[in-house]
Design a protein around this motif. Structure first.
Motif, PDB file in Angstrom:
ATOM      1  N   LEU A 156       0.843  -1.203   0.000  1.00 26.65           N
ATOM      2  CA  LEU A 156       0.000   0.000   0.000  1.00 26.65           C
ATOM      3  C   LEU A 156       0.873   1.246   0.000  1.00 26.65           C
ATOM      4  O   LEU A 156       0.660   2.178  -0.773  1.00 26.65           O
ATOM      5  CB  LEU A 156      -0.907   0.030   1.236  1.00 26.65           C
ATOM      6  CG  LEU A 156      -2.023  -1.008   1.350  1.00 26.65           C
ATOM      7  CD1 LEU A 156      -2.808  -0.799   2.639  1.00 26.65           C
ATOM      8  CD2 LEU A 156      -2.969  -0.970   0.158  1.00 26.65           C
ATOM      9  N   LEU A 213       2.663   1.951  -3.334  1.00 26.58           N
ATOM     10  CA  LEU A 213       1.794   2.501  -4.369  1.00 26.58           C
ATOM     11  C   LEU A 213       1.414   3.935  -4.036  1.00 26.58           C
ATOM     12  O   LEU A 213       1.227   4.767  -4.921  1.00 26.58           O
ATOM     13  CB  LEU A 213       0.555   1.618  -4.543  1.00 26.58           C
ATOM     14  CG  LEU A 213       0.895   0.231  -5.110  1.00 26.58           C
ATOM     15  CD1 LEU A 213      -0.326  -0.657  -5.144  1.00 26.58           C
ATOM     16  CD2 LEU A 213       1.493   0.356  -6.514  1.00 26.58           C
ATOM     17  N   LYS A 214       1.287   4.211  -2.753  1.00 21.32           N
ATOM     18  CA  LYS A 214       0.969   5.585  -2.347  1.00 21.32           C
ATOM     19  C   LYS A 214       2.124   6.510  -2.743  1.00 21.32           C
ATOM     20  O   LYS A 214       1.898   7.595  -3.276  1.00 21.32           O
ATOM     21  CB  LYS A 214       0.727   5.616  -0.840  1.00 21.32           C
ATOM     22  CG  LYS A 214       0.462   7.002  -0.319  1.00 21.32           C
ATOM     23  CD  LYS A 214      -0.630   7.003   0.714  1.00 21.32           C
ATOM     24  CE  LYS A 214      -0.789   8.391   1.292  1.00 21.32           C
ATOM     25  NZ  LYS A 214      -1.985   9.047   0.811  1.00 21.32           N
ATOM     26  N   VAL A 242      -3.818   4.485  -3.468  1.00 23.65           N
ATOM     27  CA  VAL A 242      -3.934   3.098  -3.916  1.00 23.65           C
ATOM     28  C   VAL A 242      -5.252   2.994  -4.681  1.00 23.65           C
ATOM     29  O   VAL A 242      -6.330   3.109  -4.100  1.00 23.65           O
ATOM     30  CB  VAL A 242      -3.924   2.127  -2.721  1.00 23.65           C
ATOM     31  CG1 VAL A 242      -3.996   0.696  -3.208  1.00 23.65           C
ATOM     32  CG2 VAL A 242      -2.678   2.354  -1.871  1.00 23.65           C
ATOM     33  N   TYR A 272      -3.660  -4.078  -7.370  1.00 22.00           N
ATOM     34  CA  TYR A 272      -3.173  -4.528  -6.062  1.00 22.00           C
ATOM     35  C   TYR A 272      -4.339  -4.622  -5.094  1.00 22.00           C
ATOM     36  O   TYR A 272      -4.565  -5.647  -4.465  1.00 22.00           O
ATOM     37  CB  TYR A 272      -2.108  -3.558  -5.534  1.00 22.00           C
ATOM     38  CG  TYR A 272      -1.492  -3.994  -4.224  1.00 22.00           C
ATOM     39  CD1 TYR A 272      -0.743  -5.156  -4.147  1.00 22.00           C
ATOM     40  CD2 TYR A 272      -1.653  -3.234  -3.064  1.00 22.00           C
ATOM     41  CE1 TYR A 272      -0.173  -5.567  -2.945  1.00 22.00           C
ATOM     42  CE2 TYR A 272      -1.089  -3.634  -1.864  1.00 22.00           C
ATOM     43  CZ  TYR A 272      -0.341  -4.804  -1.809  1.00 22.00           C
ATOM     44  OH  TYR A 272       0.218  -5.200  -0.623  1.00 22.00           O
ATOM     45  N   GLU A 332       0.200   3.901   5.569  1.00 22.00           N
ATOM     46  CA  GLU A 332      -1.208   3.583   5.284  1.00 22.00           C
ATOM     47  C   GLU A 332      -1.890   2.802   6.395  1.00 22.00           C
ATOM     48  O   GLU A 332      -3.089   2.914   6.566  1.00 22.00           O
ATOM     49  CB  GLU A 332      -1.296   2.783   3.973  1.00 22.00           C
ATOM     50  CG  GLU A 332      -1.079   3.630   2.734  1.00 22.00           C
ATOM     51  CD  GLU A 332      -2.285   4.498   2.397  1.00 22.00           C
ATOM     52  OE1 GLU A 332      -3.241   3.981   1.842  1.00 22.00           O
ATOM     53  OE2 GLU A 332      -2.250   5.702   2.704  1.00 22.00           O
TER      54      GLU A 332
END
Ligand SMILES: Nc1nc2c(c(=O)[nH]1)N[C@H]1C(S)=C(S)[C@@H](COP(=O)(O)OP(=O)(O)OC[C@H]3O[C@@H](n4cnc5c(=O)[nH]c(N)nc54)[C@H](O)[C@@H]3O)O[C@H]1N2
Ligand SMILES: Nc1nc2c(c(=O)[nH]1)N[C@H]1C(S)=C(S)[C@@H](COP(=O)(O)OP(=O)(O)OC[C@H]3O[C@@H](n4cnc5c(=O)[nH]c(N)nc54)[C@H](O)[C@@H]3O)O[C@H]1N2
Ligand code: SF4
Ligand SMILES: [Mo]
Length: 681
Positions: free
Chosen positions: A141, A144-145, A151, A326, A663
């Motif tokens: 997470l 990707l952030k 996300v 994801y 996250e």
């Protein structure tokens, strides 16, 4: 025969809609729901086995008390006595310490239904300690952030439009079975499938190209492919110029990436890198699927950043059939989360103190402030954590341990009270998916068995009791019924996006949210720069590399030469289902999988017992021999096997991944960075 609608609330990509067939108040059988566009009338084997779970002879249907703890001597107790004991203890603790922080909740992934978040809301609002973090996906997470700002993934049904699907460290043929339909649909139109996994899984077995790399080396492979594509002039320059921040630095990173080092790290020949580069070059759109396996390694977050970077520089973000898959959680914001936040706003209801859900046993010992004296365990088997060898020691001074579950499991040895929970067939609830956009309803198809109650009902009763004994001590709202709660949970926008006016309309069938099917098509990234950040200053501020640079995983030491992988099993969901007769096939028995050459060199035969050990402890397992894993890797599926229990996770050291706290509040456990040795018995 009556037919009801239910949803499987397990921590599973699919969140299947179920048709429940009931006669004379008994659940006879269940089936898939053809109205659910994602699962299209199918369940998995676990789903079809639900009637056996509901009526299992070992299902606990009355509150129980264990005297003394650990004895296995369970006696029936009334709800009134059980919850009275808990309420009085909570207040006595408050009197003794002047705070509720010695009261602790450990809640996780047993049931992800909306109302099952009630214990979180109740204990947070009380001012207790709450275990936070997440076992599944925290590192990914965060990665990707940093890269995209949020996300966000395309509609997984869109995978059917892809020309190439590349799965990195995921095994959907087992863990997301219904996604395989959309993959096969794409393939029937000529799309190709690539699977990258140290194990030749059921998914990999179907692939056009399978790359069996060393665990933790995905970043090296992704950078190697990007380098090859750059050198051949096959990158999407126009996309890069418009949407990428940090391209110049990323190019330097690629220039400094050495082919020999990639071979060394991944264990793959350079031809494999070239081959994968060709697949990327010749196809568009490419769907990139980041499984959870990639990020259960020490530098799993960095590896995810590198793979996401590859999707970006090839121009495969923002187009139908492309994108990075994801998880999908943004649509969860359409719920009001009244149960999770005790009827208030997230900001108003923060736990007084948190403790990491990962390494819970070890973290309890390090907690600052008053020690935990009452532990409430719900939707959890603590033996799924790392460092399980410490559990006994960490829990011995906890004065009251309460467990809410459907079955006595490994954790129950520590419990003083066991409170029986309903199944999804005996309660109202809404279930959202973290993968697709279908929403379904649980309605009581049958009466609760025995005296079972839902997590929400139990929470409400405890709250009511506390307020009788000490008025004003619990802020948890007194909306009495599950239906009243669901009314509170649904926002106007949720109804609008589902095209309904009342959640009860979902009795007629699940609905798909009106939600964007393609993500980032406008290039409106949520990062500080508004671009895809291959160079992330936010990452750098948080002590991480600026770029998706490759960080080599920990290597094995002579004393513990084998990397032990403990991925998710086919016939269970984490600790659940393996107590059902119908599911004791395939991965349904504990076993240690050994490479055929290793077995020969150790003179071990199929079925022999071996001792698997490291500095944390040991487990004894029967051997299965396979050619599907590398010679220096061992494989044992995680899970709880009721008939032959193995405390596998005592081998998991609990080292933390590089990311996760952004996250989910906590870095995740690098479950797959585990080294062991073995000795034939
Ligand atoms: N070695 C190793 N360990 C791992 C992993 C790994 O890959 N390798 N994966 C990790 C991951 S990703 C996860 S998500 C965790 C999962 O581990 P947990 O979070 O413990 O989740 P589950 O095992 O799914 O379920 C826990 C319990 O919830 C109960 N339950 C089911 N429904 C209800 C309900 O309605 N109410 C209540 N109160 N209880 C209910 C079940 O009976 C079960 O005993 O395991 C982690 N552990
Ligand atoms: N049948 C079933 N379905 C499930 C679950 C279950 O227990 N059983 N659990 C659910 C939950 S809670 C979760 S979190 C998901 C998890 O499901 P998946 O996303 O499929 O994740 P894992 O099973 O953890 O690992 C997937 C693969 O990653 C591989 N792997 C390990 N290390 C690496 C690496 O460094 N690189 C690469 N490329 N691959 C690697 C493993 O060999 C494994 O085959 O599934 C959900 N669905
Ligand atoms: S475990 Fe997953 S695939 Fe199986 S019935 Fe439940 S949601 Fe569907
Ligand atoms: Mo998970």
């Amino acid at each position: 025969m009556q037919v009801f609608r239910n949803v499987c609330p397990r921590n599973c990509y699919c969140s299947c809609s179920i048709l429940s067939y009931v006669e004379d108040g008994r659940l006879l059988r269940v089936g898939g729901d053809p109205q659910h566009g994602f699962t299209r009338g199918n369940l998995c084997a676990k789903g079809y086995a639900y009637p056996q779970r509901v009526y299992h002879p070992q299902r606990v249907i009355y509150p129980l008390k264990q005297i003394p703890r650990g004895s296995g001597n369970w006696e029936r107790i009334s709800w009134e006595d059980a919850l009275g004991m808990v309420a009085r203890k909570i207040l006595e603790i408050k009197g003794r310490y002047g705070t509720f922080t010695p009261v602790c909740l450990n809640w996780q992934s047993g049931n992800y239904g909306v109302l099952h978040h009630a214990p979180l809301g109740f204990f947070s609002a009380l001012g207790a300690t709450v275990a936070d973090g997440n076992a599944c996906w925290s590192a990914g997470l965060d990665a990707l952030k940093y890269t995209f700002g949020s996300v966000r993934q395309p509609d997984p049904e869109n995978m059917a439009l892809s020309e190439l699907i590349v799965i990195w460290g995921g095994n959907p043929a087992w863990t997301a079975v219904h996604q395989m339909h959309f993959i096969e649909k794409a393939r029937s139109r000529g799309a190709k499938l690539v699977v990258i996994d140290p194990i030749l899984t059921a998914t990999a077995a179907r692939a056009d190209l399978y790359l069996g790399l060393k665990p933790g080396s995905d970043g090296a492979l992704a950078l190697g492919v990007a380098k090859e594509l750059l050198e051949k002039g096959w990158l999407d320059v126009s996309y890069i110029e418009r949407h990428i921040q940090g391209w110049a630095e990323f190019k330097e990173l690629l220039a400094s990436t050495k082919v020999a080092a990639i071979e060394q790290e991944t264990g793959l020949p350079s031809e494999a890198v070239t081959e994968l580069a060709l697949y990327y070059a010749e196809s568009k759109p490419v769907a990139t699927w980041l499984g959870m396996g990639v990020q259960r390694n020490l530098y799993g977050g960095q590896n995810i950043r590198a793979i996401a970077a590859l999707a970006a520089v090839t121009g495969n973000v923002g187009l139908p059939g492309g994108g990075v898959y994801y998880a999908s959680m943004e649509h969860w914001s359409l719920l009001n989360w009244k149960a999770k936040y005790a009827g208030e706003s997230p900001a108003a209801v923060k736990p007084e103190r948190t403790v990491s859900i990962n390494n819970f046993a070890g973290e309890l010992q390090k907690l600052e402030g008053p020690p935990v004296k009452l532990l409430w365990i719900s939707c959890r088997d603590l033996f799924q954590d790392a460092q399980t060898a410490l559990l006994g020691q960490s829990l011995q001074d906890v004065e009251l341990i309460v467990q809410v579950d459907q079955f006595l499991n490994r954790t129950s040895q520590f419990s003083d009270l066991f409170l029986p929970a309903t199944t999804q067939f005996e309660e109202w609830d809404l279930v959202f998916s973290y993968w697709h956009y279908w929403v379904g309803l649980n309605q009581p198809a049958i009466k609760p068995r025995g005296e079972c109650r839902s997590d929400l009902e139990i929470t409400l009763e405890l709250s009511r009791l506390l307020n009788i004994l000490a008025p004003g001590s619990s802020r948890f709202p007194a909306w009495a019924t599950e239906e009243e709660w669901l009314e509170q949970e649904c926002s106007a926008e949720l109804y609008q996006r589902l095209g309904i006016k009342d959640f009860r309309e979902l009795k007629e069938g699940p609905k798909k949210l009106d939600w964007p099917r393609v993500t980032w098509s406008e290039g409106d990234f949520n990062t500080p720069s508004g671009k895809i950040e291959l160079g992330s200053f936010l990452a750098a501020e948080n002590g991480l590399p600026l770029l998706p640079a490759y960080q080599a995983p920990a290597k094995s030491q002579p004393a513990y030469p084998y990397n032990l992988l403990t991925p998710h099993l086919q016939a269970g969901t984490n600790s659940q289902f393996m107590n059902l007769e119908w599911l004791s096939f395939g991965s349904g028995q504990p076993a240690l999988y050994l490479n055929v050459e290793l077995a020969a060199s150790l003179k071990v035969r199929e079925g022999d017992l071996v001792r698997l050990y490291n500095q944390q402890g040991e487990v004894i397992l029967p051997v299965k021999i396979t050619a599907r894993i590398p010679v220096d890797t061992l494989l044992c599926y995680e899970g709880w096997f009721a008939k032959q229990d193995v405390n596998l996770n005592r081998l998991i050291e609990g080292r933390l991944t590089d990311m996760g706290n952004l996250e989910t509040g906590q870095k995740a456990v690098a479950f797959y960075t585990t080294f062991v040795n073995l000795a034939p018995l």
